[in-house]
Design an enzyme around this catalytic site. Structure first.
Site, short mmCIF file in Angstrom:
data_model
loop_
_atom_site.label_atom_id
_atom_site.label_comp_id
_atom_site.label_asym_id
_atom_site.label_seq_id
_atom_site.Cartn_x
_atom_site.Cartn_y
_atom_site.Cartn_z
CE LYS A 164 2.88 1.68 7.68
NZ LYS A 164 3.76 2.43 6.80
N GLY A 205 -8.24 3.63 9.91
CA GLY A 205 -8.56 4.94 10.47
C GLY A 205 -8.05 6.07 9.59
CB CYS A 206 -4.78 6.68 8.02
SG CYS A 206 -3.90 6.76 9.61
CB ILE A 207 -8.57 4.58 4.57
CG1 ILE A 207 -7.29 3.90 4.10
CG2 ILE A 207 -9.62 4.62 3.46
CD1 ILE A 207 -7.42 2.39 3.86
CB ALA A 230 -7.30 10.38 3.81
#
Length: 153
Positions: free
Chosen positions: A40, A45-47, A50
């Site tokens: 998401k 974690g996704c930040i 990315a």
């Protein structure tokens, strides 16, 4: 069981953060692909994941690779996410989770978390790396290592 090393990448098309349709077949034969599925936009974690791809993007480009992030977030969410974190690569909106199913990306923690998997696909469309880990920080390193190994062959 998901896709494995040696499998052919599935043919797919999805809208990117700018609303343009990305067709995997348009890239095959021209570039190596790093396709990472993440849960998401705008989650810690996704930040981190990315931004690690962003910070190493030049190395991927020098190795002739195109980085592509895929989640079930909308084009609009991806546009905001890419802008906020200055992401130089394509984010694809898999809102119906069709591509996630094509790649057989499994959810983690008893189905509570969407899967986090990275695939490296050579120019011929063969998968040369499959990495599945909830540890977001290791995906970029594994992908870069696989690309470097491939370029040295």
């Amino acid at each position: 069981m998901g896709l494995k090393v040696g499998d052919t990448v599935p043919d797919f098309s999805l809208p990117d953060q700018e609303g343009k349709t990305f067709h995997v077949k348009d890239v095959l034969g021209k570039k190596t692909l790093v396709i990472y599925f993440y849960p998401k936009d705008n989650t810690p974690g996704c930040i981190a994941e990315a931004c690690s791809f962003r910070d190493s993007y030049e190395q991927f480009a020098q190795l002739g690779a195109e980085v592509i992030g895929i989640s079930s977030d909308s084009e609009k969410m991806h546009r905001k996410f890419a802008s906020k974190y200055r992401l130089p690569f394509v984010l694809l909106a898999d809102t119906q989770k069709k591509v996630k199913r094509l790649f057989k990306v499994e959810d983690n923690f008893f189905g509570m978390l969407p899967g986090r998997e990275t695939y490296v696909v050579n120019k011929e469309g063969k998968i040369i790396l499959v990495f599945n880990s909830v540890n977001a920080s290791r995906h970029m390193q594994k992908a870069l290592k696989a690309l470097k190994a491939e370029s040295n062959e």
